[in-house]
Scaffold this motif. Structure first.
Motif, PDB file in Angstrom:
ATOM      1  N   TYR A  67       0.842  -1.203   0.000  1.00 52.48           N
ATOM      2  CA  TYR A  67       0.000   0.000   0.000  1.00 52.48           C
ATOM      3  C   TYR A  67       0.872   1.246   0.000  1.00 52.48           C
ATOM      4  O   TYR A  67       0.657   2.176  -0.787  1.00 52.48           O
ATOM      5  N   VAL A  68       1.876   1.267   0.886  1.00 48.36           N
ATOM      6  CA  VAL A  68       2.775   2.418   0.966  1.00 48.36           C
ATOM      7  C   VAL A  68       3.472   2.638  -0.376  1.00 48.36           C
ATOM      8  O   VAL A  68       3.578   3.769  -0.857  1.00 48.36           O
ATOM      9  N   LEU A  69       3.948   1.554  -0.993  1.00 47.10           N
ATOM     10  CA  LEU A  69       4.649   1.690  -2.269  1.00 47.10           C
ATOM     11  C   LEU A  69       3.748   2.243  -3.373  1.00 47.10           C
ATOM     12  O   LEU A  69       4.231   2.850  -4.324  1.00 47.10           O
ATOM     13  N   SER A  70       2.453   2.042  -3.237  1.00 45.36           N
ATOM     14  CA  SER A  70       1.530   2.592  -4.234  1.00 45.36           C
ATOM     15  C   SER A  70       1.327   4.090  -4.043  1.00 45.36           C
ATOM     16  O   SER A  70       0.773   4.750  -4.919  1.00 45.36           O
ATOM     17  N   LYS A  71       1.787   4.617  -2.915  1.00 46.58           N
ATOM     18  CA  LYS A  71       1.543   6.028  -2.591  1.00 46.58           C
ATOM     19  C   LYS A  71       2.792   6.895  -2.585  1.00 46.58           C
ATOM     20  O   LYS A  71       2.697   8.095  -2.826  1.00 46.58           O
ATOM     21  N   VAL A  72       3.941   6.332  -2.248  1.00 45.99           N
ATOM     22  CA  VAL A  72       5.149   7.146  -2.100  1.00 45.99           C
ATOM     23  C   VAL A  72       6.314   6.533  -2.870  1.00 45.99           C
ATOM     24  O   VAL A  72       6.248   5.380  -3.302  1.00 45.99           O
ATOM     25  N   GLU A  73       7.365   7.312  -3.009  1.00 48.02           N
ATOM     26  CA  GLU A  73       8.557   6.846  -3.702  1.00 48.02           C
ATOM     27  C   GLU A  73       9.231   5.724  -2.909  1.00 48.02           C
ATOM     28  O   GLU A  73       9.300   5.773  -1.676  1.00 48.02           O
ATOM     29  N   LEU A  74       9.743   4.749  -3.625  1.00 47.48           N
ATOM     30  CA  LEU A  74      10.462   3.642  -3.001  1.00 47.48           C
ATOM     31  C   LEU A  74      11.679   4.151  -2.235  1.00 47.48           C
ATOM     32  O   LEU A  74      11.965   3.691  -1.132  1.00 47.48           O
ATOM     33  N   SER A  75      12.379   5.115  -2.801  1.00 45.58           N
ATOM     34  CA  SER A  75      13.585   5.642  -2.155  1.00 45.58           C
ATOM     35  C   SER A  75      13.271   6.403  -0.873  1.00 45.58           C
ATOM     36  O   SER A  75      14.159   6.655  -0.065  1.00 45.58           O
ATOM     37  N   PHE A  76      12.011   6.766  -0.677  1.00 44.82           N
ATOM     38  CA  PHE A  76      11.581   7.381   0.575  1.00 44.82           C
ATOM     39  C   PHE A  76      11.117   6.317   1.565  1.00 44.82           C
ATOM     40  O   PHE A  76      11.513   6.320   2.722  1.00 44.82           O
ATOM     41  N   ALA A  77      10.293   5.384   1.114  1.00 43.43           N
ATOM     42  CA  ALA A  77       9.664   4.407   2.014  1.00 43.43           C
ATOM     43  C   ALA A  77      10.622   3.326   2.490  1.00 43.43           C
ATOM     44  O   ALA A  77      10.620   2.955   3.667  1.00 43.43           O
ATOM     45  N   TYR A  78      11.428   2.794   1.575  1.00 39.99           N
ATOM     46  CA  TYR A  78      12.233   1.624   1.911  1.00 39.99           C
ATOM     47  C   TYR A  78      13.228   1.856   3.043  1.00 39.99           C
ATOM     48  O   TYR A  78      13.368   0.991   3.920  1.00 39.99           O
ATOM     49  N   PRO A  79      13.929   2.969   3.096  1.00 40.26           N
ATOM     50  CA  PRO A  79      14.878   3.161   4.203  1.00 40.26           C
ATOM     51  C   PRO A  79      14.237   3.109   5.594  1.00 40.26           C
ATOM     52  O   PRO A  79      14.901   2.771   6.568  1.00 40.26           O
ATOM     53  N   PHE A  80      12.964   3.414   5.683  1.00 42.29           N
ATOM     54  CA  PHE A  80      12.290   3.337   6.975  1.00 42.29           C
ATOM     55  C   PHE A  80      12.270   1.917   7.524  1.00 42.29           C
ATOM     56  O   PHE A  80      12.183   1.711   8.738  1.00 42.29           O
ATOM     57  N   LEU A  81      12.337   0.925   6.635  1.00 43.12           N
ATOM     58  CA  LEU A  81      12.336  -0.454   7.108  1.00 43.12           C
ATOM     59  C   LEU A  81      13.547  -0.763   7.974  1.00 43.12           C
ATOM     60  O   LEU A  81      13.527  -1.711   8.757  1.00 43.12           O
ATOM     61  N   SER A  82      14.600   0.043   7.852  1.00 40.22           N
ATOM     62  CA  SER A  82      15.766  -0.160   8.725  1.00 40.22           C
ATOM     63  C   SER A  82      15.405   0.090  10.191  1.00 40.22           C
ATOM     64  O   SER A  82      16.077  -0.420  11.093  1.00 40.22           O
ATOM     65  N   LEU A  83      14.333   0.838  10.424  1.00 35.96           N
ATOM     66  CA  LEU A  83      13.886   1.043  11.806  1.00 35.96           C
ATOM     67  C   LEU A  83      13.404  -0.260  12.434  1.00 35.96           C
ATOM     68  O   LEU A  83      13.352  -0.369  13.658  1.00 35.96           O
ATOM     69  N   ALA A  84      13.052  -1.237  11.612  1.00 32.83           N
ATOM     70  CA  ALA A  84      12.675  -2.546  12.159  1.00 32.83           C
ATOM     71  C   ALA A  84      13.859  -3.151  12.900  1.00 32.83           C
ATOM     72  O   ALA A  84      13.680  -3.791  13.943  1.00 32.83           O
ATOM     73  N   TYR A  85      15.064  -2.945  12.382  1.00 34.71           N
ATOM     74  CA  TYR A  85      16.254  -3.432  13.090  1.00 34.71           C
ATOM     75  C   TYR A  85      16.363  -2.772  14.458  1.00 34.71           C
ATOM     76  O   TYR A  85      16.675  -3.432  15.444  1.00 34.71           O
ATOM     77  N   VAL A  86      16.103  -1.491  14.513  1.00 33.85           N
ATOM     78  CA  VAL A  86      16.170  -0.760  15.784  1.00 33.85           C
ATOM     79  C   VAL A  86      15.178  -1.364  16.775  1.00 33.85           C
ATOM     80  O   VAL A  86      15.533  -1.677  17.920  1.00 33.85           O
ATOM     81  N   ALA A  87      13.936  -1.531  16.337  1.00 29.67           N
ATOM     82  CA  ALA A  87      12.902  -2.095  17.217  1.00 29.67           C
ATOM     83  C   ALA A  87      13.257  -3.513  17.642  1.00 29.67           C
ATOM     84  O   ALA A  87      13.129  -3.868  18.825  1.00 29.67           O
ATOM     85  N   VAL A  88      13.712  -4.329  16.699  1.00 26.01           N
ATOM     86  CA  VAL A  88      14.062  -5.721  17.023  1.00 26.01           C
ATOM     87  C   VAL A  88      15.209  -5.766  18.024  1.00 26.01           C
ATOM     88  O   VAL A  88      15.164  -6.524  18.996  1.00 26.01           O
ATOM     89  N   ALA A  89      16.239  -4.962  17.813  1.00 26.46           N
ATOM     90  CA  ALA A  89      17.386  -4.974  18.726  1.00 26.46           C
ATOM     91  C   ALA A  89      16.978  -4.567  20.138  1.00 26.46           C
ATOM     92  O   ALA A  89      17.400  -5.193  21.117  1.00 26.46           O
ATOM     93  N   ILE A  90      16.145  -3.557  20.248  1.00 22.12           N
ATOM     94  CA  ILE A  90      15.715  -3.094  21.576  1.00 22.12           C
ATOM     95  C   ILE A  90      14.827  -4.145  22.252  1.00 22.12           C
ATOM     96  O   ILE A  90      15.039  -4.493  23.420  1.00 22.12           O
ATOM     97  N   PHE A  91      13.829  -4.658  21.524  1.00 24.98           N
ATOM     98  CA  PHE A  91      12.953  -5.665  22.118  1.00 24.98           C
ATOM     99  C   PHE A  91      13.699  -6.959  22.414  1.00 24.98           C
ATOM    100  O   PHE A  91      13.428  -7.613  23.419  1.00 24.98           O
ATOM    101  N   ALA A  92      14.642  -7.342  21.548  1.00 23.21           N
ATOM    102  CA  ALA A  92      15.422  -8.561  21.800  1.00 23.21           C
ATOM    103  C   ALA A  92      16.255  -8.415  23.064  1.00 23.21           C
ATOM    104  O   ALA A  92      16.462  -9.387  23.798  1.00 23.21           O
ATOM    105  N   TYR A  93      16.713  -7.218  23.342  1.00 21.62           N
ATOM    106  CA  TYR A  93      17.469  -6.965  24.572  1.00 21.62           C
ATOM    107  C   TYR A  93      16.586  -7.220  25.798  1.00 21.62           C
ATOM    108  O   TYR A  93      17.005  -7.881  26.747  1.00 21.62           O
ATOM    109  N   PHE A  94      15.365  -6.701  25.766  1.00 26.82           N
ATOM    110  CA  PHE A  94      14.477  -6.832  26.916  1.00 26.82           C
ATOM    111  C   PHE A  94      13.779  -8.193  26.991  1.00 26.82           C
ATOM    112  O   PHE A  94      13.616  -8.748  28.079  1.00 26.82           O
ATOM    113  N   VAL A  95      13.361  -8.732  25.856  1.00 28.16           N
ATOM    114  CA  VAL A  95      12.587  -9.976  25.853  1.00 28.16           C
ATOM    115  C   VAL A  95      13.478 -11.210  25.898  1.00 28.16           C
ATOM    116  O   VAL A  95      13.232 -12.135  26.673  1.00 28.16           O
TER     117      VAL A  95
END
Length: 146
Positions: A67-95
């Motif tokens: 859905y996002v790719l149908s609305k915005v540029e790939l070069s804008f949307a895709y880098p945000f997926l790197s935030l998944a690493y941030v969330a995973v690293a933080i939650f993996a530390y606690f969980v």
């Protein structure tokens, strides 16, 4: 900027899927397969409740990303997926009590800075782009002089 919530939903569902998959694989213990047991073992993995939930969450994340790719540029949307690493690293530390050392924290900080820079760069929606030709292909305008 109105699509940022959808992008963040994609990021969070992607991270949640990773955490569920990790929990599922930990509950299964060490994996060993032979040619004779591969199919049965694969079904045990896929139908483990945590793994199955993780895979289903990935489907939701991918639908959101499409859905996002149908609305915005790939070069804008895709880098945000790197935030998944941030969330995973933080939650993996606690969980999962995984290590979160200085190098990982520095990497996380760089990812966050890069994502903020990309977010500040702005984006255009597909409706702001050059119209499609009759075949549906987008035509490029390279600043032709009239």
């Amino acid at each position: 900027m109105k699509y940022i919530p959808f992008i963040l939903f994609t990021v969070l569902t992607n991270a949640a899927a990773q955490l569920m998959l990790k929990q599922g694989m930990m509950s299964l213990g060490p994996i060993s397969m032979t040619a004779e047991t591969a199919i049965v073992r694969l079904f045990q993995i896929v139908f483990n409740p945590w793994v199955f939930a993780g895979l289903a969450t990935f489907v939701i994340s991918m639908a959101s990303h499409l859905y996002v790719l149908s609305k915005v540029e790939l070069s804008f949307a895709y880098p945000f997926l790197s935030l998944a690493y941030v969330a995973v690293a933080i939650f993996a530390y606690f969980v999962f009590r995984e290590d979160l050392n200085a190098w990982r924290i520095a990497g996380i900080a760089l990812i966050c800075v890069g994502t903020v820079l990309i977010a500040q760069s702005g984006m255009s929606s597909h409706s702001d782009e050059t119209p499609a030709d009759a075949a549906g292909a987008r035509t490029a305008d390279f600043g032709s002089k009239s």
